[in-house]
Design an enzyme around this catalytic site. Structure first.
Site, PDB file in Angstrom:
ATOM      1  CG  ASP A   1      -1.238   0.831   1.397  1.00  0.00           C
ATOM      2  OD1 ASP A   1      -2.239   1.364   0.214  1.00  0.00           O
ATOM      3  OD2 ASP A   1      -1.414   1.950   2.119  1.00  0.00           O
TER       4      ASP A   1
ATOM      5  CG  ASP B   1      -2.028   7.746   0.621  1.00  0.00           C
ATOM      6  OD1 ASP B   1      -0.814   8.553   0.508  1.00  0.00           O
ATOM      7  OD2 ASP B   1      -2.271   7.574  -0.641  1.00  0.00           O
TER       8      ASP B   1
ATOM      9  CD  GLU C   1      -4.207  10.232   3.794  1.00  0.00           C
ATOM     10  OE1 GLU C   1      -4.807  10.596   3.164  1.00  0.00           O
ATOM     11  OE2 GLU C   1      -4.719   8.659   3.428  1.00  0.00           O
TER      12      GLU C   1
ATOM     13  N   GLY D   1     -10.048   7.040  -1.369  1.00  0.00           N
ATOM     14  CA  GLY D   1      -9.776   7.956  -2.561  1.00  0.00           C
ATOM     15  C   GLY D   1     -10.380   9.257  -2.490  1.00  0.00           C
TER      16      GLY D   1
ATOM     17  CD  GLU E   1     -13.720   7.395  -5.059  1.00  0.00           C
ATOM     18  OE1 GLU E   1     -12.408   8.770  -4.589  1.00  0.00           O
ATOM     19  OE2 GLU E   1     -13.613   6.381  -5.952  1.00  0.00           O
ATOM     20  NE  ARG E   2     -10.015  10.352   2.736  1.00  0.00           N
ATOM     21  CZ  ARG E   2      -9.026   9.836   1.889  1.00  0.00           C
ATOM     22  NH1 ARG E   2      -8.443  10.969   1.618  1.00  0.00           N
ATOM     23  NH2 ARG E   2      -9.041   8.924   1.414  1.00  0.00           N
TER      24      ARG E   2
ATOM     25  CB  THR F   1      -2.927   7.188  -3.732  1.00  0.00           C
ATOM     26  OG1 THR F   1      -3.152   8.692  -3.669  1.00  0.00           O
ATOM     27  CG2 THR F   1      -2.044   7.159  -4.152  1.00  0.00           C
TER      28      THR F   1
ATOM     29  CG  ASP G   1      -2.212   3.231   6.349  1.00  0.00           C
ATOM     30  OD1 ASP G   1      -1.990   2.288   5.107  1.00  0.00           O
ATOM     31  OD2 ASP G   1      -2.512   3.466   6.327  1.00  0.00           O
TER      32      ASP G   1
HETATM   33  C1  XBP Z   1      -4.930   6.072   0.170  1.00  0.00           C
HETATM   34  C2  XBP Z   1      -6.511   7.038   0.094  1.00  0.00           C
HETATM   35  C3  XBP Z   1      -6.645   8.372  -0.817  1.00  0.00           C
HETATM   36  C4  XBP Z   1      -5.407   9.368  -1.319  1.00  0.00           C
HETATM   37  C5  XBP Z   1      -5.919  10.623  -0.998  1.00  0.00           C
HETATM   38  O1  XBP Z   1      -5.792   4.953   1.207  1.00  0.00           O
HETATM   39  O2  XBP Z   1      -7.494   7.089   0.844  1.00  0.00           O
HETATM   40  O3  XBP Z   1      -7.506   8.231  -1.113  1.00  0.00           O
HETATM   41  O4  XBP Z   1      -6.154  10.146   0.844  1.00  0.00           O
HETATM   42  O5  XBP Z   1      -5.664  10.065  -2.868  1.00  0.00           O
HETATM   43  P1  XBP Z   1      -4.634   3.444   0.672  1.00  0.00           P
HETATM   44  P2  XBP Z   1      -6.470  10.539  -3.966  1.00  0.00           P
HETATM   45  O6  XBP Z   1      -3.850   3.768   1.877  1.00  0.00           O
HETATM   46  O7  XBP Z   1      -5.437   2.188   1.414  1.00  0.00           O
HETATM   47  O8  XBP Z   1      -4.363   3.402  -0.786  1.00  0.00           O
HETATM   48  O9  XBP Z   1      -6.595  12.209  -3.844  1.00  0.00           O
HETATM   49  O10 XBP Z   1      -5.606  10.535  -5.024  1.00  0.00           O
HETATM   50  O11 XBP Z   1      -7.211   9.512  -4.520  1.00  0.00           O
HETATM   51 MG    MG Z   2      -3.115   2.601   3.818  1.00  0.00          MG
END
Ligand code: XBP
Ligand code: MG
Length: 258
Positions: free
Chosen positions: A10, A12, A19, A53, A56-57, A125, A184
């Site tokens: 993964d 992020d 984040e 995402g 989505e957020r 991401t 994570d």
């Molecule tokens: C990571 C995320 C991503 C980032 C933002 O989740 O949730 O949405 O916060 O990325 P994971 P984008 O670690 O489970 O992959 O804005 O590019 O979508």
């Molecule tokens: Mg993550």
């Protein structure tokens, strides 16, 4: 018995703490640039992280604070444009070197490469965020260390759905039992487990305390020589920090289990 052939990371929260001081800041810059008085505090962002995402957020935030806006006819285009601006700000922050890898990540990647293991990425991401992070921290060759970079909208359903890990496995042409996922978050563990993958978790400030049921091991990081990793659940690394030999042993125990 399937030998460990690939590590699927993964991004992020796992490769880097992106984040709070990365994505969140980039979202706020995009909101300000668009003339919006939206601001995501550290606490609020933590609650918004329950969906993966960025687009989505933003939709989740609108549903909570501005539900009437979700009915506007051009709302999807506006979300896309805001998100594209956010990606621009985030990639610029990466290029400035604002986001380092977490301790132990570079070491583990190098150990895996030396041992002939394959590397892959499975993340929600945006793809340029991944290549930007790898280039900034590993050099221009960094993205090439990975056989597969599965990212963002390449699959319709983001984590906790298994789709992105399923996609990475297809690209690697490996069965799940020959791989190990590194995650994570609870959403990440659910996604990996639904794809049939064994998974090891390294927590961070936002994900500490989540439910990691099904993970082989939960630690507070990979650690480094002299910087121990603390085990929250499961086995303790032999030398105090997570080495490739620990991951291989934990994987072997998991896939040998009847
Ligand atoms: C990571 C995320 C991503 C980032 C933002 O989740 O949730 O949405 O916060 O990325 P994971 P984008 O670690 O489970 O992959 O804005 O590019 O979508
Ligand atoms: Mg993550």
């Amino acid at each position: 018995m399937d030998r460990l052939a690939a590590l699927i990371f993964d991004v992020d929260g796992t490769l880097a703490d992106t984040e709070r001081d990365g994505h969140r800041v980039a979202f706020n810059r995009a909101f300000a640039e668009a003339g919006l008085d939206w601001f995501w505090s550290e606490d609020r962002y933590g609650r918004l992280l329950r969906v993966t995402g960025g687009k989505e957020r933003i939709r989740l935030y609108l549903s909570e604070d501005w539900p009437e806006r979700l009915a506007e006819p051009d709302i999807e285009d506006r979300i896309k444009a805001l998100h594209a601006a956010k990606t621009r700000h985030y990639v610029a922050m990466l290029a400035e070197g604002a986001i380092p890898l977490r301790p132990g990540v570079r070491r583990l990647l190098q150990e895996a490469r030396r041992a002939g293991l394959r590397l892959a990425i499975a993340t929600t991401t945006t793809p340029e965020n991944v290549t930007g992070l790898l280039r900034a921290n590993l050099g221009d060759a960094g993205p090439g260390w990975f056989d597969v970079i599965a990212a963002g909208d390449v699959v319709p359903a983001k984590k906790p759905a298994p789709d992105i890990f399923d996609y990475a496995l297809r690209q690697l042409d490996l069965p799940p039992a020959a791989c190990l996922a590194l995650e994570d978050s609870e959403n990440g563990v659910r996604s990996a487990r639904a794809a049939g993958l064994p998974v090891v978790v390294t927590t961070n400030a936002y994900t500490r305390g989540e439910d990691f049921t099904g993970a082989l091991a939960v630690l507070d990081g990979f650690g480094e020589p002299g910087v121990p990793a603390r085990t929250v659940a499961g086995p303790v690394p032999a030398d105090g920090y997570v080495g490739l030999s620990d991951l291989q042993a934990w994987h072997r125990a998991a896939v040998d289990r009847p």
